[in-house]
Write a protein that holds these residues in place. Structure first.
Motif, PDB file in Angstrom:
ATOM      1  N   VAL A 265      20.292  25.985  15.938  1.00 37.75           N
ATOM      2  CA  VAL A 265      19.872  24.719  16.537  1.00 37.75           C
ATOM      3  C   VAL A 265      21.094  23.799  16.564  1.00 37.75           C
TER       4      VAL A 265
ATOM      5  N   ILE B  13      22.707  20.561  17.670  1.00 39.00           N
ATOM      6  CA  ILE B  13      22.257  19.235  18.098  1.00 39.00           C
ATOM      7  C   ILE B  13      23.460  18.400  18.523  1.00 39.00           C
TER       8      ILE B  13
ATOM      9  N   ASN C   4      15.636  15.434  19.754  1.00 40.54           N
ATOM     10  CA  ASN C   4      14.931  15.860  20.960  1.00 40.54           C
ATOM     11  C   ASN C   4      15.174  17.339  21.227  1.00 40.54           C
ATOM     12  N   GLY C   5      14.123  18.037  21.660  1.00 37.40           N
ATOM     13  CA  GLY C   5      14.212  19.457  21.945  1.00 37.40           C
ATOM     14  C   GLY C   5      14.753  19.733  23.334  1.00 37.40           C
ATOM     15  N   PRO C   6      14.889  21.014  23.695  1.00 36.91           N
ATOM     16  CA  PRO C   6      15.412  21.390  25.017  1.00 36.91           C
ATOM     17  C   PRO C   6      14.601  20.813  26.173  1.00 36.91           C
TER      18      PRO C   6
ATOM     19  N   TYR D 187      19.677  20.837  22.223  1.00 42.12           N
ATOM     20  CA  TYR D 187      19.059  19.860  21.327  1.00 42.12           C
ATOM     21  C   TYR D 187      19.925  18.598  21.318  1.00 42.12           C
ATOM     22  N   ARG D 188      19.277  17.431  21.147  1.00 43.57           N
ATOM     23  CA  ARG D 188      20.008  16.194  21.407  1.00 43.57           C
ATOM     24  C   ARG D 188      19.527  15.041  20.532  1.00 43.57           C
ATOM     25  N   ASP D 189      20.483  14.197  20.100  1.00 39.73           N
ATOM     26  CA  ASP D 189      20.172  12.912  19.470  1.00 39.73           C
ATOM     27  C   ASP D 189      21.307  11.959  19.810  1.00 39.73           C
TER      28      ASP D 189
END
Length: 232
Positions: free
Chosen positions: A148, A150, A97-99, A175-177
Motif C-alpha cells: 500500500v 500512499i 484515500n483508496g484507489p 493510495y493518497r493523502d
C-alpha cells in the motif's frame, strides 16, 4: 549494474530520513483527531467510545511482541533497517484515500498483511524505490498481501500520477493523502522522521515493524521478510 549500490547502507538510513524532514516532509501540521484524517468532528460520547476501542485494539496488538521479534529477526540484508515494533500497536485507524478516491483505513484491509509505504514525488529516495515496490506487489500481491504505497504530495493528483505513469508503475494501487495527516499521525507516534516511511502491518491492523529510509523491496531479503509475516 550491482543494484545493491542503488540504496544506502542501513547505517546511512537515519541520515537520509533526517534529510527528508529538512526537505519539507513535515512542513504541514494538522490537528490530531482520535480516528484519522477522514473523520468529521466527534461528539464527547462517540470520542469516548472510539478511545476505548482504540485502547482495546492496542492491547490486542501489544500481545504480539513475540511476532514482532520474529519479524525483526527476518529483517536482514537489504531490509535490515526494518525494526520490530516495540511494542506492537494498532494502526487500524490510519486513514487515507483508496484507489477509488474514497476514504478508507488500514482496518478496511482486514485479513491481509500490508507493507505500507509513504512517499512523495519530491523525495528522491522514494522515487528510486518505487519500481522495486511495484515489482514486489506484482510478484507477491494477492488475497493475503498488498503493498500500500500512499502518496503524500500536497495539491491535486496531477504530479504523482504523471510520475507513476512515466516510470511504468502498473501493479501498485493509487493510495493518497494530500493533507499529510497520515504522516503527522505516524510522526506523533514516533514512527516517522522523514520520507520514505515503511510499515509492516498484520491482518489485524497491528504494526509489527517499521523503518525510515529506502530499501531494495524487490530483493530476496524483502521477499523473505514478507514470507515471514505471512507465516505468522
Amino acid at each position: 549494474m550491482d543494484r545493491r549500490n542503488m540504496f544506502p547502507a542501513p547505517r546511512h538510513i537515519l541520515l537520509a530520513a533526517v534529510a527528508g524532514v529538512i526537505a519539507g516532509a513535515v512542513a504541514v501540521y494538522v490537528t490530531t483527531t482520535l480516528r484519522g484524517n477522514n473523520d468529521t468532528e466527534l461528539t464527547a460520547g462517540t470520542a469516548a467510545t472510539v478511545a476505548a476501542d482504540a485502547s482495546s485494539q492496542d492491547k490486542v496488538c501489544a500481545a504480539k511482541a513475540d511476532a514482532a521479534k520474529k519479524i525483526g529477526a527476518a529483517a536482514t540484508g537489504q531490509v535490515a533497517a526494518m525494526m520490530p515494533a516495540d511494542p506492537p500497536q494498532s494502526l487500524k485507524g490510519l486513514a487515507f484515500n483508496g484507489p477509488d478516491g474514497k476514504p478508507m483505513t488500514i482496518g478496511d484491509q482486514k485479513g491481509r498483511v500490508l507493507l505500507v509505504n509513504l512517499w512523495a514525488t519530491w523525495c528522491a529516495p522514494c522515487r528510486a524505490e518505487m519500481p522495486a515496490l511495484d515489482a514486489l506487489e506484482r510478484e507477491m500481491g494477492g488475497e493475503n498481501f498488498e503493498v500500500v504505497a500512499i502518496n503524500v504530495d500536497t495539491g491535486d493528483d496531477t504530479k504523482p500520477k504523471k510520475f507513476l505513469q512515466e516510470i511504468g508503475i502498473a501493479s501498485l494501487g493509487y493510495y493518497r493523502d494530500n493533507t499529510l495527516t497520515v504522516f503527522n499521525d505516524l510522526k506523533t507516534r514516533g514512527l516517522a522522521l522523514g520520507l520514505p516511511v515503511t510499515l509492516l502491518i498484520d491482518g489485524e491492523g497491528c504494526l509489527l515493524a517499521n523503518m525510515n529510509g529506502p530499501a531494495e523491496w524487490a530483493s530476496p531479503d524483502a521477499k523473505k521478510l514478507i514470507e515471514a509475516a505471512l507465516a505468522l
